[in-house]
Motif scaffolding. Sequence first.
Motif: not given
Length: 274
Positions: A105-123
């Motif tokens: 469910r949280r992954r779906r909130r990342l869809e289509g937003i700034d790649p830096r948000n994905w990377l911040a979650v990963t880091a």
Amino acid sequence: MSTLVVRRLLVDLQTPIGRHWNGGDAFRTAFFNALSMSFPAGEQIFIDSMRIGLAALPPERRERFAEEVQAFIGQEATHRRIHELFNRHLVRQGLVNGWEPRIQRRRRRLEGIDPRNWLAVTAATEHFTAILAEYLLAHPQALEGAEPRLRDLWLWHSCEESEHRGTAFDLYQALGGNHAWRRRIFRLVSWHFVADALRQTVANLWRDGTWWRPSTWASGWRLLFGRQGLVRLGLAPWRRYLRGDFHPSQGDGAAAERWLAEHAALAPPVRGAG
């Protein structure tokens, strides 16, 4: 950037695992089972975040990161596959994975937003796994008495997490990710990670039928809050992530490097890697 190696773990995951595989200890087993339940879905997010982040770099800067990102993806894809095999045993034992749907469910909130948000979650999540790796390598009592093949699995995974602990962070910074946003996402990830880990651990103990035993919670206290507990000793490295001058390389990866070198036959490089 560092040199990462994609390895093949030579551990038997076909033979059924013990109900309390971690030294006969219900809490320690339930806790590590809970972590494993989060890995396949979580590591898929890590893989996707790195692909998205690398693609967002200007072509002239992409080459600098491409090789390490590809190796990072290879390591995480291996972790995902290994824990999928591990988790199948948990399903057969009657455990129910409630953590994975929340990650989806949280992954779906990342869809289509700034790649830096994905990377911040990963880091942020990678910092948690690096803390766990350092703890497990320095405190063998967390896996004391565990089935040897499963102890090897957890230590191998931990060592590779330590090895690639800076990759997502570096890519986040290369894309212009700022300190304030990194701190904000880290706090959010911390809340979700801790709450989900405890929630899934309790659910595992409930289905295991050992949640009511005083010895279960005594073990949990020792593992998490005792003098050598994960939470007590992990608080200082957790706080380091909030500093403006933080970098994952400030952590101690020497123990992980030694373990991987000493167990090269257990986890040999994949052909063409390295």
